[in-house]
Scaffold this active site. Sequence first.
Site, PDB file in Angstrom:
ATOM      1  N   ASN A 123       0.177  20.409 -21.489  1.00  0.00           N
ATOM      2  CA  ASN A 123      -0.078  19.718 -22.753  1.00  0.00           C
ATOM      3  C   ASN A 123       0.114  20.614 -23.964  1.00  0.00           C
ATOM      4  OD1 ASN A 123      -0.551  17.091 -22.021  1.00  0.00           O
ATOM      5  ND2 ASN A 123      -2.622  17.562 -21.350  1.00  0.00           N
ATOM      6  N   ARG A 148      -3.248  22.305 -14.792  1.00  0.00           N
ATOM      7  CA  ARG A 148      -2.204  21.373 -15.202  1.00  0.00           C
ATOM      8  C   ARG A 148      -2.269  21.045 -16.696  1.00  0.00           C
ATOM      9  NH1 ARG A 148       0.146  17.222 -10.824  1.00  0.00           N
ATOM     10  NH2 ARG A 148       1.145  15.726 -12.134  1.00  0.00           N
ATOM     11  N   GLU A 183      -4.619  17.471 -11.159  1.00  0.00           N
ATOM     12  CA  GLU A 183      -4.948  17.600 -12.570  1.00  0.00           C
ATOM     13  C   GLU A 183      -6.421  17.890 -12.806  1.00  0.00           C
ATOM     14  OE1 GLU A 183      -3.695  14.232 -14.915  1.00  0.00           O
ATOM     15  OE2 GLU A 183      -2.898  15.581 -16.422  1.00  0.00           O
ATOM     16  N   HIS A 238       8.732  11.469 -29.362  1.00  0.00           N
ATOM     17  CA  HIS A 238       7.765  12.312 -28.664  1.00  0.00           C
ATOM     18  C   HIS A 238       8.153  13.792 -28.755  1.00  0.00           C
ATOM     19  CE1 HIS A 238       4.872  13.560 -25.673  1.00  0.00           C
ATOM     20  NE2 HIS A 238       5.845  14.116 -24.965  1.00  0.00           N
ATOM     21  N   HIS A 262       0.853  19.148 -27.284  1.00  0.00           N
ATOM     22  CA  HIS A 262       0.638  17.701 -27.185  1.00  0.00           C
ATOM     23  C   HIS A 262      -0.642  17.220 -27.879  1.00  0.00           C
ATOM     24  CE1 HIS A 262       4.010  17.930 -24.503  1.00  0.00           C
ATOM     25  NE2 HIS A 262       3.988  16.634 -24.243  1.00  0.00           N
ATOM     26  N   ARG A 264       0.815  -1.231   0.000  1.00  0.00           N
ATOM     27  CA  ARG A 264       0.000   0.000   0.000  1.00  0.00           C
ATOM     28  C   ARG A 264       0.840   1.271   0.000  1.00  0.00           C
ATOM     29  NH1 ARG A 264      -2.828  -3.053   3.473  1.00  0.00           N
ATOM     30  NH2 ARG A 264      -4.698  -3.959   2.583  1.00  0.00           N
ATOM     31  N   HIS A 324       0.456  14.325 -30.111  1.00  0.00           N
ATOM     32  CA  HIS A 324       0.002  12.943 -29.962  1.00  0.00           C
ATOM     33  C   HIS A 324      -0.579  12.411 -31.273  1.00  0.00           C
ATOM     34  CE1 HIS A 324      -0.351  13.427 -25.328  1.00  0.00           C
ATOM     35  NE2 HIS A 324       0.823  12.938 -25.678  1.00  0.00           N
ATOM     36  N   LYS A 334       2.793  12.010 -10.655  1.00  0.00           N
ATOM     37  CA  LYS A 334       2.052  11.049 -11.484  1.00  0.00           C
ATOM     38  C   LYS A 334       2.933   9.840 -11.790  1.00  0.00           C
ATOM     39  CE  LYS A 334      -0.003  12.806 -15.140  1.00  0.00           C
ATOM     40  NZ  LYS A 334      -0.697  13.664 -16.129  1.00  0.00           N
ATOM     41  N   GLU A 386      10.524  19.929 -24.556  1.00  0.00           N
ATOM     42  CA  GLU A 386       9.743  20.162 -23.336  1.00  0.00           C
ATOM     43  C   GLU A 386      10.279  21.392 -22.590  1.00  0.00           C
ATOM     44  OE1 GLU A 386       7.088  18.203 -22.835  1.00  0.00           O
ATOM     45  OE2 GLU A 386       7.560  16.344 -23.903  1.00  0.00           O
ATOM     46  N   LYS A 395       7.301  23.544 -14.036  1.00  0.00           N
ATOM     47  CA  LYS A 395       6.485  22.370 -13.708  1.00  0.00           C
ATOM     48  C   LYS A 395       6.046  22.422 -12.244  1.00  0.00           C
ATOM     49  CE  LYS A 395       4.959  17.976 -14.110  1.00  0.00           C
ATOM     50  NZ  LYS A 395       4.912  16.789 -14.911  1.00  0.00           N
TER      51      LYS A 395
HETATM   52  N1  NAD Z   1       4.756  11.043 -14.847  1.00  0.00           N
HETATM   53  C1  NAD Z   1       4.661  12.127 -15.589  1.00  0.00           C
HETATM   54  O1  NAD Z   1       4.171  13.177 -15.157  1.00  0.00           O
HETATM   55  C2  NAD Z   1       5.170  12.097 -16.996  1.00  0.00           C
HETATM   56  C3  NAD Z   1       5.329  13.282 -17.715  1.00  0.00           C
HETATM   57  C4  NAD Z   1       5.869  13.217 -19.011  1.00  0.00           C
HETATM   58  C5  NAD Z   1       6.224  11.987 -19.552  1.00  0.00           C
HETATM   59  N2  NAD Z   1       6.050  10.853 -18.818  1.00  0.00           N
HETATM   60  C6  NAD Z   1       6.428   9.535 -19.363  1.00  0.00           C
HETATM   61  O2  NAD Z   1       7.830   9.536 -19.580  1.00  0.00           O
HETATM   62  C7  NAD Z   1       8.127   8.546 -20.563  1.00  0.00           C
HETATM   63  C8  NAD Z   1       9.207   9.084 -21.487  1.00  0.00           C
HETATM   64  O3  NAD Z   1      10.377   9.303 -20.729  1.00  0.00           O
HETATM   65  P1  NAD Z   1      11.803   9.580 -21.385  1.00  0.00           P
HETATM   66  O4  NAD Z   1      11.654  10.528 -22.499  1.00  0.00           O
HETATM   67  O5  NAD Z   1      12.712   9.893 -20.268  1.00  0.00           O
HETATM   68  O6  NAD Z   1      12.158   8.186 -22.079  1.00  0.00           O
HETATM   69  P2  NAD Z   1      12.851   6.858 -21.526  1.00  0.00           P
HETATM   70  O7  NAD Z   1      12.646   6.705 -20.077  1.00  0.00           O
HETATM   71  O8  NAD Z   1      12.428   5.754 -22.406  1.00  0.00           O
HETATM   72  O9  NAD Z   1      14.413   7.146 -21.788  1.00  0.00           O
HETATM   73  C9  NAD Z   1      14.894   7.216 -23.094  1.00  0.00           C
HETATM   74  C10 NAD Z   1      16.093   6.275 -23.301  1.00  0.00           C
HETATM   75  O10 NAD Z   1      17.259   6.858 -22.722  1.00  0.00           O
HETATM   76  C11 NAD Z   1      17.857   5.943 -21.816  1.00  0.00           C
HETATM   77  N3  NAD Z   1      18.511   6.764 -20.797  1.00  0.00           N
HETATM   78  C12 NAD Z   1      17.928   7.406 -19.788  1.00  0.00           C
HETATM   79  N4  NAD Z   1      18.824   8.157 -19.142  1.00  0.00           N
HETATM   80  C13 NAD Z   1      20.008   7.968 -19.748  1.00  0.00           C
HETATM   81  C14 NAD Z   1      21.314   8.474 -19.524  1.00  0.00           C
HETATM   82  N5  NAD Z   1      21.554   9.393 -18.582  1.00  0.00           N
HETATM   83  N6  NAD Z   1      22.307   8.040 -20.323  1.00  0.00           N
HETATM   84  C15 NAD Z   1      22.053   7.148 -21.334  1.00  0.00           C
HETATM   85  N7  NAD Z   1      20.835   6.653 -21.601  1.00  0.00           N
HETATM   86  C16 NAD Z   1      19.823   7.063 -20.809  1.00  0.00           C
HETATM   87  C17 NAD Z   1      16.708   5.112 -21.340  1.00  0.00           C
HETATM   88  O11 NAD Z   1      17.122   3.920 -20.741  1.00  0.00           O
HETATM   89  C18 NAD Z   1      15.935   4.928 -22.642  1.00  0.00           C
HETATM   90  O12 NAD Z   1      16.542   3.948 -23.419  1.00  0.00           O
HETATM   91  C19 NAD Z   1       6.818   8.206 -21.250  1.00  0.00           C
HETATM   92  O13 NAD Z   1       6.426   6.909 -20.871  1.00  0.00           O
HETATM   93  C20 NAD Z   1       5.838   9.229 -20.709  1.00  0.00           C
HETATM   94  O14 NAD Z   1       4.534   8.721 -20.585  1.00  0.00           O
HETATM   95  C21 NAD Z   1       5.538  10.887 -17.556  1.00  0.00           C
HETATM   96 ZN    ZN Z   2       5.656  15.566 -23.472  1.00  0.00          ZN
END
Ligand code: NAD
Ligand code: ZN
Length: 389
Positions: free
Chosen positions: A275, A271, A267, A294, A278, A135, A282, A157, A199, A257
């Site tokens: 987007n 918030r 949200e 992305h 986006h 939990r 998307h 999130k 971003e 942020k």
């Molecule tokens: N929780 C939230 O509020 C929120 C907001 C925006 C996006 N997201 C989510 O985030 C995800 C995208 O995240 P992302 O863009 O970080 O992609 P990701 O986590 O897939 O990372 C991209 C690639 O880079 C690699 N990597 C990460 N750090 C590295 C480093 N320092 N050196 C070498 N390689 C490295 C990762 O292993 C991966 O292969 C999506 O799933 C999206 O839904 C969540």
């Molecule tokens: Zn984004």
Amino acid sequence: MYFLTPAFKIEENRMHTITVAHPTGSYPIYLGKDVLAQTGRHLAKLGHSGRCAVVTNETVGQHHAEPLLESLHAAGFDPARINIPDGEQFKTLDTVAGLYDKFIEAKLDRRSPVIALGGGVLGDTAGFAAASFLRGVPFVQIPTTLLAMVDASVGGKTGVDLPQGKNLVGAFKQPEMVVVDPNVLSTLPEAEFRSGMAEVVKHGIIDAPGLFATLEKGRGASLRLQEQGGRGENAYFLPTPYFLLPTSLLYEAINVKVRVVQEDPFEQGRRAVLNLGHTFGHAFERLANFEMRHGEAVAIGIVCAARLATRLGYCAGETTERITALLTQLNLPVQVPSYPPADIWAAMATDKKRQGSTLRFILPRDIGDVDIFRDVGRENVEAVLEISE
Ligand SMILES: NC(=O)c1ccc[n+]([C@@H]2O[C@H](COP(=O)([O-])OP(=O)(O)OC[C@H]3O[C@@H](n4cnc5c(N)ncnc54)[C@H](O)[C@@H]3O)[C@@H](O)[C@H]2O)c1
Ligand SMILES: [Zn+2]
């Protein structure tokens, strides 16, 4: 709106703390070069001790797990290292179930922190496991991509994808702390860095005109190239692209942020401004079967949003030109992919229908000032999709 914040007086080599307030308390974001190696000390300071888990993947772990594990040992923790597979396709309930097994094997209890070391995918997955295991156990975010630093790691999130769509299962889980070490960006692939910059630009347009103007002056992303040769003009050759973003820019981008999520922790309204770009983005990702990055989709989406704002008379044409020029300068695409506008509209509408919400657009009024709009008119949307440059 924040025109010039103290961020530009931020010292590059000091650690900075940003405090994020949320409905049940607050947590610190520790930002600074080499702060990764201080993680153990900071976590102990917050009253944690003993068993903990470091969740990472092979890609990130090979570069950055060692200093983290060392700092945890040095602060008296007993960390278990857990790897999960790398990639959005593994942001699933199966991976979460695998994590529960590992947590039990590692004898975590209700007080044992789970530390996520990785990008947004890893943080979302490990965060959801931490939110639900027993939990809820304490959770620490160590974002290692630019996107995760300025966006995914802040705001609480967490969640995973279902075969039916992205982020359909999740929970709000506020971390104990977030550790942002700009040095870890040095190993990030170039395309990931650029994607994250989309971003950062987004955050500038939402609420940080100073950040936007700094990027326009060529500080920021191009500064990283100077920093690559930062030890004199004939700096040694680095075998891989070497990225660094000034701490002050990260500070600014993260703070946007933070301000938004503090205003709207669950949200309900404001918030949605996150987007920006986006709604269009998307649709481009979907039409490209998610083979488009992305950040690239978002960059084009931001340009579309700006054009739409100009067309509707909310935003000066000059502002749209500045936005397009900055994204181009950062090597991000600004040209709308050549799908029929009706198909792009349909892709946007499907996305929303599935989420049970109506189509809304975040449009800039100026750099640092955006608003949420509905009923912008399909013909206006399709018109901006036809503009080519
Ligand atoms: N929780 C939230 O509020 C929120 C907001 C925006 C996006 N997201 C989510 O985030 C995800 C995208 O995240 P992302 O863009 O970080 O992609 P990701 O986590 O897939 O990372 C991209 C690639 O880079 C690699 N990597 C990460 N750090 C590295 C480093 N320092 N050196 C070498 N390689 C490295 C990762 O292993 C991966 O292969 C999506 O799933 C999206 O839904 C969540
Ligand atoms: Zn984004």
